[in-house]
Design an enzyme around this catalytic site. Structure first.
Site, PDB file in Angstrom:
ATOM      1  N   SER A 141      25.399  21.984  48.366  1.00  0.00           N
ATOM      2  CA  SER A 141      25.497  20.725  49.097  1.00  0.00           C
ATOM      3  C   SER A 141      24.305  20.632  50.031  1.00  0.00           C
ATOM      4  CB  SER A 141      26.793  20.680  49.914  1.00  0.00           C
ATOM      5  OG  SER A 141      26.790  19.596  50.837  1.00  0.00           O
ATOM      6  N   TYR A 154      32.893  23.875  56.057  1.00  0.00           N
ATOM      7  CA  TYR A 154      32.239  23.473  54.814  1.00  0.00           C
ATOM      8  C   TYR A 154      30.767  23.879  54.835  1.00  0.00           C
ATOM      9  CZ  TYR A 154      30.915  20.540  50.842  1.00  0.00           C
ATOM     10  OH  TYR A 154      30.456  20.079  49.628  1.00  0.00           O
ATOM     11  N   LYS A 158      28.871  26.488  52.250  1.00  0.00           N
ATOM     12  CA  LYS A 158      27.745  26.072  51.409  1.00  0.00           C
ATOM     13  C   LYS A 158      26.462  26.818  51.769  1.00  0.00           C
ATOM     14  CE  LYS A 158      30.028  23.399  48.718  1.00  0.00           C
ATOM     15  NZ  LYS A 158      30.221  23.773  47.299  1.00  0.00           N
TER      16      LYS A 158
END
Length: 249
Positions: A141, A154, A158
């Site tokens: 991402s 998150y 990532k």
């Protein structure tokens, strides 16, 4: 007799496995790999999503209804006689302010975004090392390259994927296995469409993307097909950002 060389972008006679293949980016990756000539094992928890995908490509798609966190899934990968491409696509997000992050959300994202990605890649790599060739593509991402409010967990997962990509690439290169990531911006999918219906969110995202448009699943699938192919034969340990310039600002 033609002396024309085959396109390095073709994936004929290659076997690919895509996790999270039922919807959105994963489904588009299956479609793209099939169009490039690959035989694809499409993995998702929802059997009905896979049935429609397999029905569209009965000669090219094999459906596996499975949970990537199940040890039995890893055993099933290990039983494959050939695997040339892995698209390690499964992941999730649960945005929360850092001071309010729930332990359940932390554990969910670490389990799915990091632990399962590691173990699935490990199972695939064992086959590819035995073959002496292969391409592993982690779905990262743009949040693996920057930070963002309400997305600390998150972003952490990532960033971990980017570290995993680099370390795997260095270690597996002598065995002929390439490892890269694709790092999309916000992509329009069934999951994100309700988010884009919020005018404030839509304006904020558009303001951060210099190309001035929302990414589509095909944009990500095109990057995946490139990294899977011999056209990317000298590319390993890299992150191909499909972010419209977000991280360049």
């Amino acid at each position: 007799m033609s002396d024309q060389q085959p396109s390095p972008f073709r994936l004929d006679e290659k076997i690919a496995l895509v996790t999270g293949a039922g919807k959105g980016i994963g489904r588009a990756c299956v479609e793209g790999l099939v169009a490039a000539g690959a035989q694809v094992i499409a993995v998702a928890r929802t059997a009905s999503d896979l049935e429609s995908l397999q029905a569209a490509h009965p000669q090219r798609v094999q459906a596996w209804a499975a949970d990537v966190t199940d040890p039995g899934f890893l055993e099933r990968i290990a039983s494959l006689p050939q695997l040339d491409v892995l698209v390690n696509n499964v992941g999730t997000n649960k945005p929360q302010p850092f001071t309010d992050v729930e332990i359940s959300a932390l554990d969910l994202m670490l389990e799915l975004n990091v632990r399962s990605a590691f173990l699935v890649a490990q199972a695939a790599a064992r086959i590819m090392v035995r073959q002496g060739a292969g391409s592993i593509i982690h779905m990262g991402s743009q949040m693996g390259h920057v930070g963002a409010a309400n997305r600390t967990v998150y972003c952490m997962t990532k960033h971990a994927i980017e570290g995993l990509t680099k370390a795997m690439a260095v270690e597996l290169a002598p065995q002929g296995v390439r490892v890269n990531s694709v790092a999309p911006t916000f992509i329009e999918t069934p999951m994100t469409r309700p988010m884009f219906e919020d005018p404030a969110f839509h304006r904020d995202v558009m303001a951060r993307i210099p190309l001035g448009k929302i990414g589509q699943v095909q944009d990500v699938a095109n990057a995946v097909v490139f990294l899977a192919s011999d056209a990317a034969g000298m590319v390993t340990g890299d992150s191909l950002k499909v972010d419209g310039g977000w991280t360049a600002v």
